[in-house]
Design an enzyme around this catalytic site. Structure first.
Site, PDB file in Angstrom:
ATOM      1  N   LYS A  47     -20.568  57.375  67.326  1.00  0.00           N
ATOM      2  CA  LYS A  47     -20.176  57.588  65.954  1.00  0.00           C
ATOM      3  C   LYS A  47     -18.930  56.784  65.607  1.00  0.00           C
ATOM      4  CE  LYS A  47     -21.581  62.434  66.281  1.00  0.00           C
ATOM      5  NZ  LYS A  47     -21.059  63.831  66.309  1.00  0.00           N
ATOM      6  N   GLY A  48     -18.144  56.458  66.621  1.00  0.00           N
ATOM      7  CA  GLY A  48     -16.779  55.972  66.406  1.00  0.00           C
ATOM      8  C   GLY A  48     -16.630  54.755  65.509  1.00  0.00           C
ATOM      9  N   ASP A 109     -12.313  50.425  76.335  1.00  0.00           N
ATOM     10  CA  ASP A 109     -11.345  51.032  77.252  1.00  0.00           C
ATOM     11  C   ASP A 109     -11.654  50.502  78.659  1.00  0.00           C
ATOM     12  OD1 ASP A 109      -9.657  52.700  78.648  1.00  0.00           O
ATOM     13  OD2 ASP A 109     -10.522  54.570  77.946  1.00  0.00           O
ATOM     14  N   LYS A 137      -7.974  48.428  74.565  1.00  0.00           N
ATOM     15  CA  LYS A 137      -6.821  49.007  75.268  1.00  0.00           C
ATOM     16  C   LYS A 137      -6.310  48.032  76.308  1.00  0.00           C
ATOM     17  CE  LYS A 137      -7.674  53.897  74.752  1.00  0.00           C
ATOM     18  NZ  LYS A 137      -7.868  55.200  75.411  1.00  0.00           N
ATOM     19  N   PHE A 158      -4.409  57.474  74.010  1.00  0.00           N
ATOM     20  CA  PHE A 158      -5.614  57.969  73.334  1.00  0.00           C
ATOM     21  C   PHE A 158      -5.375  57.953  71.836  1.00  0.00           C
ATOM     22  CE2 PHE A 158      -9.059  60.595  71.916  1.00  0.00           C
ATOM     23  CZ  PHE A 158     -10.078  60.226  72.779  1.00  0.00           C
ATOM     24  N   VAL A 159      -6.285  57.283  71.123  1.00  0.00           N
ATOM     25  CA  VAL A 159      -6.104  57.138  69.679  1.00  0.00           C
ATOM     26  C   VAL A 159      -7.193  57.862  68.896  1.00  0.00           C
ATOM     27  CG1 VAL A 159      -4.731  55.016  69.683  1.00  0.00           C
ATOM     28  CG2 VAL A 159      -7.227  54.856  69.806  1.00  0.00           C
ATOM     29  N   ASP A 165     -12.333  59.921  67.266  1.00  0.00           N
ATOM     30  CA  ASP A 165     -12.187  61.376  67.279  1.00  0.00           C
ATOM     31  C   ASP A 165     -11.511  61.902  68.536  1.00  0.00           C
ATOM     32  OD1 ASP A 165     -14.434  60.753  69.052  1.00  0.00           O
ATOM     33  OD2 ASP A 165     -14.715  62.926  69.107  1.00  0.00           O
TER      34      ASP A 165
HETATM   35  P1  XMP Z   1     -15.224  52.570  77.713  1.00  0.00           P
HETATM   36  O1  XMP Z   1     -14.323  53.131  78.783  1.00  0.00           O
HETATM   37  O2  XMP Z   1     -16.659  52.741  78.009  1.00  0.00           O
HETATM   38  O3  XMP Z   1     -14.889  53.491  76.498  1.00  0.00           O
HETATM   39  O4  XMP Z   1     -14.836  51.167  77.326  1.00  0.00           O
HETATM   40  C1  XMP Z   1     -15.326  53.231  75.258  1.00  0.00           C
HETATM   41  C2  XMP Z   1     -15.666  54.522  74.577  1.00  0.00           C
HETATM   42  O5  XMP Z   1     -14.816  55.612  75.003  1.00  0.00           O
HETATM   43  C3  XMP Z   1     -14.311  56.291  73.908  1.00  0.00           C
HETATM   44  N1  XMP Z   1     -12.848  56.096  73.876  1.00  0.00           N
HETATM   45  C4  XMP Z   1     -12.051  56.588  72.947  1.00  0.00           C
HETATM   46  N2  XMP Z   1     -12.306  57.330  71.859  1.00  0.00           N
HETATM   47  N3  XMP Z   1     -10.007  57.365  71.356  1.00  0.00           N
HETATM   48  C5  XMP Z   1     -11.274  57.713  71.058  1.00  0.00           C
HETATM   49  O6  XMP Z   1     -11.486  58.391  70.061  1.00  0.00           O
HETATM   50  C6  XMP Z   1      -9.667  56.621  72.434  1.00  0.00           C
HETATM   51  O7  XMP Z   1      -8.491  56.332  72.655  1.00  0.00           O
HETATM   52  C7  XMP Z   1     -10.754  56.223  73.273  1.00  0.00           C
HETATM   53  N4  XMP Z   1     -10.789  55.496  74.403  1.00  0.00           N
HETATM   54  C8  XMP Z   1     -12.103  55.436  74.755  1.00  0.00           C
HETATM   55  C9  XMP Z   1     -14.995  55.703  72.715  1.00  0.00           C
HETATM   56  O8  XMP Z   1     -16.131  56.487  72.436  1.00  0.00           O
HETATM   57  C10 XMP Z   1     -15.428  54.339  73.127  1.00  0.00           C
HETATM   58  O9  XMP Z   1     -16.596  53.881  72.474  1.00  0.00           O
HETATM   59 MG    MG Z   2     -17.476  55.030  70.923  1.00  0.00          MG
END
Ligand code: XMP
Ligand code: MG
Length: 182
Positions: A47-48, A109, A137, A158-159, A165
């Site tokens: 959803k992000g 991330d 990140k 964490f944002v 969300d």
């Molecule tokens: P990866 O580790 O797979 O992570 O690159 C990507 C997904 O993890 C979630 N994510 C976050 N969601 N704030 C969020 O709301 C954050 O700081 C954060 N860090 C990782 C997100 O779903 C992203 O697509």
């Molecule tokens: Mg996401």
């Protein structure tokens, strides 16, 4: 980044709405130029990325041959920590074959989510697969896939907000905030 303003949410602002708007406009212009004359499918990760995508798409040149699709990518386990395996749901597979695909992601991330998606899209015979992400990140992750287009590099915090969300809350905030314990 304009510093630690805050608002009613109580979580400090990392990126203001106007900073985001300026950057998203520039990304839209850059993408429009790069994909000029090509057929491109924007694959939005729910959803992000829904807020980012809706702003970005309105800065894509109207002359571009663009289609939009949605997938839901989620990692199993705790919400605030990326877990090992990623599940991808949805997506119109027939739209991908032979087309240039641009994945629209909210944040990279560990890179596991985007790596899984890229692999999936290549498996569906996309002509090319690139990534536009609002946020990356800053942290050392070996072999993390690089996004071709990046909105902002941010610290390893964490944002929330602008689509992002914490336990499904805060997606409606117009800015990106750092989640703090209150
Ligand atoms: P990866 O580790 O797979 O992570 O690159 C990507 C997904 O993890 C979630 N994510 C976050 N969601 N704030 C969020 O709301 C954050 O700081 C954060 N860090 C990782 C997100 O779903 C992203 O697509
Ligand atoms: Mg996401």
């Amino acid at each position: 980044m304009e510093g630690a303003l805050s608002d009613g949410s109580g979580h400090p602002i990392l990126l203001t709405a106007s900073e985001i708007a300026r950057r998203v406009t520039a990304l839209g212009q850059e993408i429009s130029k790069d994909y000029s004359g090509k057929e491109v499918v924007f694959v939005v990760t729910l959803k992000g990325a829904f807020v980012f995508a809706s702003d970005l798409l309105r800065h894509i040149e109207s002359t571009l041959d663009a289609k939009v699709d949605f997938v839901q990518a989620s990692s199993y386990g705790n919400d605030l920590v990326s877990s090992g395996s990623v599940r991808v749901l949805g997506g119109d597979t027939s739209m991908i074959r032979g087309r240039h695909v641009l994945v629209v992601e909210d944040i990279i991330d560990t890179g596991r989510t985007i790596a899984t998606l890229i692999e999936r899209l290549h498996g569906l015979d996309a002509r090319s697969v690139e990534v536009v992400t609002l946020l990356v990140k800053d942290r050392e992750v070996p072999d993390r896939p690089a996004a071709r287009y990046v909105g902002f590099h941010i610290p390893d915090v964490f944002v929330i907000g602008y689509g992002l969300d914490a336990a499904q809350k805060y997606r409606h905030l117009p800015e990106v905030h750092v989640l703090t314990d209150k």
